[in-house]
Design a protein around this motif. Structure first.
Motif, PDB file in Angstrom:
ATOM      1  N   ASN A  72       0.859  -1.181   0.000  1.00  0.00           N
ATOM      2  CA  ASN A  72       0.000   0.000   0.000  1.00  0.00           C
ATOM      3  C   ASN A  72       0.901   1.238   0.000  1.00  0.00           C
ATOM      4  O   ASN A  72       1.735   1.394   0.899  1.00  0.00           O
ATOM      5  CB  ASN A  72      -0.889  -0.026   1.252  1.00  0.00           C
ATOM      6  CG  ASN A  72      -1.871   1.117   1.323  1.00  0.00           C
ATOM      7  OD1 ASN A  72      -1.640   2.186   0.778  1.00  0.00           O
ATOM      8  ND2 ASN A  72      -2.964   0.907   2.024  1.00  0.00           N
ATOM      9  N   PRO A  73       0.777   2.131  -0.978  1.00  0.00           N
ATOM     10  CA  PRO A  73       1.659   3.314  -1.009  1.00  0.00           C
ATOM     11  C   PRO A  73       1.613   4.134   0.279  1.00  0.00           C
ATOM     12  O   PRO A  73       2.592   4.810   0.608  1.00  0.00           O
ATOM     13  CB  PRO A  73       1.133   4.117  -2.202  1.00  0.00           C
ATOM     14  CG  PRO A  73       0.507   3.097  -3.097  1.00  0.00           C
ATOM     15  CD  PRO A  73      -0.102   2.086  -2.169  1.00  0.00           C
ATOM     16  N   ASP A  74       0.504   4.058   1.010  1.00  0.00           N
ATOM     17  CA  ASP A  74       0.436   4.798   2.276  1.00  0.00           C
ATOM     18  C   ASP A  74       1.395   4.236   3.320  1.00  0.00           C
ATOM     19  O   ASP A  74       1.820   4.960   4.226  1.00  0.00           O
ATOM     20  CB  ASP A  74      -0.993   4.801   2.817  1.00  0.00           C
ATOM     21  CG  ASP A  74      -1.900   5.754   2.063  1.00  0.00           C
ATOM     22  OD1 ASP A  74      -1.379   6.689   1.412  1.00  0.00           O
ATOM     23  OD2 ASP A  74      -3.133   5.573   2.118  1.00  0.00           O
ATOM     24  N   VAL A  75       1.732   2.952   3.221  1.00  0.00           N
ATOM     25  CA  VAL A  75       2.747   2.377   4.102  1.00  0.00           C
ATOM     26  C   VAL A  75       4.091   3.031   3.823  1.00  0.00           C
ATOM     27  O   VAL A  75       4.843   3.378   4.738  1.00  0.00           O
ATOM     28  CB  VAL A  75       2.837   0.848   3.900  1.00  0.00           C
ATOM     29  CG1 VAL A  75       3.991   0.269   4.715  1.00  0.00           C
ATOM     30  CG2 VAL A  75       1.524   0.174   4.279  1.00  0.00           C
ATOM     31  N   GLU A  76       4.397   3.193   2.546  1.00  0.00           N
ATOM     32  CA  GLU A  76       5.647   3.842   2.153  1.00  0.00           C
ATOM     33  C   GLU A  76       5.650   5.291   2.620  1.00  0.00           C
ATOM     34  O   GLU A  76       6.626   5.758   3.225  1.00  0.00           O
ATOM     35  CB  GLU A  76       5.813   3.761   0.635  1.00  0.00           C
ATOM     36  CG  GLU A  76       5.818   2.328   0.102  1.00  0.00           C
ATOM     37  CD  GLU A  76       5.591   2.240  -1.403  1.00  0.00           C
ATOM     38  OE1 GLU A  76       5.836   3.248  -2.104  1.00  0.00           O
ATOM     39  OE2 GLU A  76       5.172   1.174  -1.886  1.00  0.00           O
ATOM     40  N   ARG A  77       4.565   6.012   2.342  1.00  0.00           N
ATOM     41  CA  ARG A  77       4.497   7.435   2.725  1.00  0.00           C
ATOM     42  C   ARG A  77       4.648   7.612   4.234  1.00  0.00           C
ATOM     43  O   ARG A  77       5.373   8.505   4.700  1.00  0.00           O
ATOM     44  CB  ARG A  77       3.167   8.036   2.267  1.00  0.00           C
ATOM     45  CG  ARG A  77       2.989   8.101   0.760  1.00  0.00           C
ATOM     46  CD  ARG A  77       1.671   8.755   0.389  1.00  0.00           C
ATOM     47  NE  ARG A  77       1.471   8.769  -1.058  1.00  0.00           N
ATOM     48  CZ  ARG A  77       0.621   7.978  -1.707  1.00  0.00           C
ATOM     49  NH1 ARG A  77      -0.145   7.121  -1.034  1.00  0.00           N
ATOM     50  NH2 ARG A  77       0.518   8.043  -3.026  1.00  0.00           N
ATOM     51  N   TYR A  78       3.958   6.777   4.987  1.00  0.00           N
ATOM     52  CA  TYR A  78       4.000   6.881   6.455  1.00  0.00           C
ATOM     53  C   TYR A  78       5.420   6.678   6.970  1.00  0.00           C
ATOM     54  O   TYR A  78       5.910   7.460   7.792  1.00  0.00           O
ATOM     55  CB  TYR A  78       3.054   5.850   7.061  1.00  0.00           C
ATOM     56  CG  TYR A  78       3.142   5.752   8.574  1.00  0.00           C
ATOM     57  CD1 TYR A  78       2.492   6.683   9.385  1.00  0.00           C
ATOM     58  CD2 TYR A  78       3.868   4.732   9.184  1.00  0.00           C
ATOM     59  CE1 TYR A  78       2.579   6.595  10.771  1.00  0.00           C
ATOM     60  CE2 TYR A  78       3.957   4.640  10.556  1.00  0.00           C
ATOM     61  CZ  TYR A  78       3.312   5.570  11.341  1.00  0.00           C
ATOM     62  OH  TYR A  78       3.396   5.485  12.713  1.00  0.00           O
ATOM     63  N   GLY A  79       6.075   5.611   6.500  1.00  0.00           N
ATOM     64  CA  GLY A  79       7.428   5.336   6.971  1.00  0.00           C
ATOM     65  C   GLY A  79       8.402   6.440   6.616  1.00  0.00           C
ATOM     66  O   GLY A  79       9.236   6.833   7.436  1.00  0.00           O
ATOM     67  N   TYR A  80       8.283   6.954   5.402  1.00  0.00           N
ATOM     68  CA  TYR A  80       9.194   8.028   4.970  1.00  0.00           C
ATOM     69  C   TYR A  80       8.943   9.317   5.754  1.00  0.00           C
ATOM     70  O   TYR A  80       9.884  10.005   6.157  1.00  0.00           O
ATOM     71  CB  TYR A  80       9.009   8.313   3.478  1.00  0.00           C
ATOM     72  CG  TYR A  80       9.261   7.151   2.546  1.00  0.00           C
ATOM     73  CD1 TYR A  80       9.858   5.967   2.972  1.00  0.00           C
ATOM     74  CD2 TYR A  80       8.892   7.241   1.205  1.00  0.00           C
ATOM     75  CE1 TYR A  80      10.084   4.916   2.095  1.00  0.00           C
ATOM     76  CE2 TYR A  80       9.122   6.199   0.316  1.00  0.00           C
ATOM     77  CZ  TYR A  80       9.709   5.039   0.769  1.00  0.00           C
ATOM     78  OH  TYR A  80       9.920   4.007  -0.102  1.00  0.00           O
TER      79      TYR A  80
END
Length: 241
Positions: free
Chosen positions: A196-204
């Motif tokens: 899920n791209p939101d997983v990437e966004r959140y971590g970054y």
């Protein structure tokens, strides 16, 4: 005032893939005069995989920029604490917090299409009784979920040549988070159907990374290799300023 030496770029692949996933990026980095290492990650456990990559990094003379795709992002989060690692680059990757597992981070967000396409198979554990569990993606669903914007014939090859990820890797908690002390860059694959791209966004965002978004499938290194090479070179330049 002399500039710092050019770092070696170490490319860490993720789950269901191998180092050939960087095949379009490696020539571009070499053409820019960079030394590149693209090791085979065992994909057996987060702790073991990070220890393996850290051991390689320690043996590289001079500075290193660690690049991690997907699960490889979790690996560089831990291995990146090595003293000669000067920067981290995440490509559609997991940026874990210290004490956090892949399963915990991913569990905070709605599942991607990957969750219904996973195949679990057993394998013998070395030197121990019992078996472990390998996780792969159904080959018939791999192209759409993993490589929607990659050449279809190549996606077919990738689908049947996957490097499995042991289920243990989802449960291991990261003992460290290198992004807390190392400058980091993150690329979000905004059309990702694997993470899920939101997983990437959140971590970054949590890590305070310099972040870019690319309209790409999960395999951004194959579909947008120039953009990936540019981001890696940006991190390289920053280590030499």
């Amino acid at each position: 005032m002399s500039r710092s030496p050019r770092p070696t770029v170490v490319l860490v692949h993720g789950a269901f893939a191998d180092a050939s996933s960087f095949a379009q990026v490696i020539p571009r980095l070499i053409d820019r005069g960079l030394d590149v290492v693209a090791p085979a990650v065992p994909n057996r456990s987060l702790l073991g995989d990070a220890a393996y990559i850290a051991s390689l990094v320690r043996q590289i003379p001079g500075p290193v920029v660690l690049v991690g795709h997907s699960y490889g992002g979790a690996v560089i989060t831990v291995a990146g604490t090595e003293d000669n690692v000067k920067a981290l680059v995440y490509l559609a990757g997991y940026a874990l917090e210290e004490g956090e597992s892949l399963g915990e981070l991913q569990g905070r967000f709605p599942d991607s299409g990957l969750s219904t396409a996973l195949v679990h198979t057993s394998f013998p554990l070395d030197g121990a009784a019992g078996t472990g569990t390998d996780v792969t993606v159904r080959p018939d669903r791999f192209p759409a979920i993993f490589a929607a914007d990659v050449d279809p014939r190549l996606a077919e090859v990738l689908a049947v040549s996957q490097r499995p990820l042991a289920a243990q890797a989802f449960a291991d908690a990261a003992p460290a988070a290198a992004w807390k002390t190392k400058p980091s860059w993150g690329l979000v694959a905004s059309s990702d159907r694997t993470i899920n791209p939101d997983v990437e966004r959140y971590g970054y965002r949590r890590a305070g990374m310099t972040t870019v978004e690319v309209d790409s499938s999960h395999l951004v290194m194959l579909s947008h290799p120039q953009r990936v090479a540019d981001l890696i070179e940006e991190a390289v330049r920053a280590t030499r300023d």
